[in-house]
Scaffold this motif. Structure first.
Motif, PDB file in Angstrom:
ATOM      1  N   GLU A  65       0.814  -1.223   0.000  1.00  0.00           N
ATOM      2  CA  GLU A  65       0.000   0.000   0.000  1.00  0.00           C
ATOM      3  C   GLU A  65       0.841   1.263   0.000  1.00  0.00           C
ATOM      4  N   GLY A  66       1.964   1.210   0.657  1.00  0.00           N
ATOM      5  CA  GLY A  66       2.813   2.386   0.764  1.00  0.00           C
ATOM      6  C   GLY A  66       3.335   2.893  -0.566  1.00  0.00           C
ATOM      7  N   PHE A  67       3.233   2.056  -1.613  1.00  0.00           N
ATOM      8  CA  PHE A  67       3.702   2.458  -2.941  1.00  0.00           C
ATOM      9  C   PHE A  67       2.557   2.773  -3.892  1.00  0.00           C
ATOM     10  N   ASP A  68       1.329   2.858  -3.385  1.00  0.00           N
ATOM     11  CA  ASP A  68       0.187   3.143  -4.260  1.00  0.00           C
ATOM     12  C   ASP A  68       0.300   4.524  -4.905  1.00  0.00           C
ATOM     13  N   GLY A  72       2.116  13.431   1.336  1.00  0.00           N
ATOM     14  CA  GLY A  72       1.750  13.222   2.733  1.00  0.00           C
ATOM     15  C   GLY A  72       2.280  11.903   3.256  1.00  0.00           C
ATOM     16  N   PHE A  73       3.493  11.561   2.836  1.00  0.00           N
ATOM     17  CA  PHE A  73       4.056  10.242   3.120  1.00  0.00           C
ATOM     18  C   PHE A  73       4.306  10.034   4.607  1.00  0.00           C
ATOM     19  N   LYS A  74       3.800   8.908   5.124  1.00  0.00           N
ATOM     20  CA  LYS A  74       4.066   8.478   6.492  1.00  0.00           C
ATOM     21  C   LYS A  74       4.214   6.959   6.497  1.00  0.00           C
ATOM     22  N   GLN A  75       5.024   6.458   7.404  1.00  0.00           N
ATOM     23  CA  GLN A  75       5.214   5.016   7.539  1.00  0.00           C
ATOM     24  C   GLN A  75       4.747   4.561   8.912  1.00  0.00           C
ATOM     25  N   ASP A  76       3.970   3.466   8.936  1.00  0.00           N
ATOM     26  CA  ASP A  76       3.638   2.870  10.229  1.00  0.00           C
ATOM     27  C   ASP A  76       4.606   1.751  10.588  1.00  0.00           C
ATOM     28  N   ILE A 124      12.897   7.795   4.530  1.00  0.00           N
ATOM     29  CA  ILE A 124      12.235   6.504   4.305  1.00  0.00           C
ATOM     30  C   ILE A 124      12.969   5.441   5.117  1.00  0.00           C
ATOM     31  N   GLN A 125      12.241   4.802   6.022  1.00  0.00           N
ATOM     32  CA  GLN A 125      12.846   3.814   6.907  1.00  0.00           C
ATOM     33  C   GLN A 125      12.786   2.410   6.284  1.00  0.00           C
ATOM     34  N   ILE A 126      13.878   1.675   6.451  1.00  0.00           N
ATOM     35  CA  ILE A 126      14.033   0.360   5.828  1.00  0.00           C
ATOM     36  C   ILE A 126      14.399  -0.681   6.881  1.00  0.00           C
ATOM     37  N   GLU A 127      13.781  -1.860   6.787  1.00  0.00           N
ATOM     38  CA  GLU A 127      14.235  -3.041   7.532  1.00  0.00           C
ATOM     39  C   GLU A 127      14.892  -3.963   6.525  1.00  0.00           C
TER      40      GLU A 127
END
Length: 299
Positions: free
Chosen positions: A95-98, A162-166, A195-198
């Motif tokens: 979804e984050g890339f929609d 309005g990018f946000k990451q949960d 942009i946070q990455i695991e």
């Protein structure tokens, strides 16, 4: 080839010159060529430098760098594409890339020159398309679509979206040396724009069974290769009937080009369709061009 005291596979075919060939002007000078198959590139290079063999094919990155730096005496080299491209794939199921602006921001955030150098050294160059540069229907996409390193524009696009990451995006790569180095460079560039990455680096079987097939991988490095310069082989996993969900694209426009490229017998139509696919990918950033691996032969 001259005699060698080092190990190589004993099955070494000998190719002999055919003196009755119709075009004698183009007949090779050597009367015979002995082909040796090495299990170690290091051993092959030792034999080459000692004069035991005259040509070494597909040498490794460390030796390639030595050759380029002039550290291997009396050597000429050829450097050419390996018929493959590494891309950063952003799956449709995430979804984050929609929002296309997020995908474009990721593309602008990554310095692909640096990623190519980090992963492949002198045996790599920045990829300029989803097709290798020696592939049929290749089109140089430099400066077209969402390509080029521009972290300020990346942050602007993220802000507009309005990018946000949960949670951090789960970036999964098989733990080959070049994958590890490229993925770590990508992680650093993305974190610079927020942009946070695991990052998950694991053996190929674990990546496939626990991440790729289960939809847990949210970013991957993709490559397919195109034997015989076949564009279909490089791109077929991206088609709507693909079983590879990490790279599959269901967009109607993209797949309309796929249909033409796969079914048309008109070469001009096929060329146009493959070019349209490359343009679509550059503009929509579902796969971001990273690096193109190269081959070096010395003689």
């Amino acid at each position: 080839s001259r005699a060698s005291g080092t190990a190589f596979r004993k099955t070494s075919p000998i190719l002999r010159r055919y003196d009755n060939y119709w075009n004698s002007e183009k007949a090779p000078e050597p009367e015979k060529i002995t082909v040796r198959y090495y299990t170690s590139t290091a051993t092959m290079m030792l034999d080459y430098e000692s004069g035991a063999i005259d040509v070494a094919l597909d040498i490794d990155g460390t030796d390639a760098e030595r050759v380029i730096n002039g550290e291997v005496a009396a050597t000429t080299y050829d450097l050419y594409p390996r018929s493959d491209v590494y891309t950063l794939a952003l799956p449709e199921y995430v979804e984050g890339f929609d929002d296309i602006r997020v995908r474009q921001a990721i593309s602008y955030a990554i310095d692909t020159d640096a990623v190519a150098e980090a992963g492949l050294g002198v045996l790599g160059q920045p990829a300029t398309s989803i097709l290798p540069s020696d592939c049929n229907y290749y089109m140089d996409m430099t400066g077209k679509g969402a390509t080029g390193y521009d972290p300020d524009l990346a942050m602007q696009l993220l802000d507009e979206a309005g990018f946000k990451q949960d949670h951090p995006f789960v970036f999964v790569v098989p733990n080959y040396d070049y994958n590890v180095k490229m993925s770590e460079a990508i992680e650093a560039y993305l974190e610079q724009v927020g942009i946070q990455i695991e990052l998950v680096q694991a053996d190929l079987v674990t990546c496939i069974t626990q991440y790729f097939m289960t939809g847990k991988a949210e970013m991957v490095i993709n490559s397919c290769g195109c034997a015989n310069h076949d564009a279909y082989q490089q791109l077929n996993t991206s088609y709507e009937n693909s079983t590879n969900g990490t790279v599959k694209i269901t967009d109607e426009e993209y797949n309309s080009y796929v249909k033409v490229s796969s079914t048309s017998t008109d070469e001009a139509e096929v060329q146009e369709a493959y070019e349209a696919m490359q343009i679509w990918m550059a503009e929509n950033a579902r796969q971001i061009n990273l690096a193109e691996p190269m081959v070096m032969n010395v003689y």
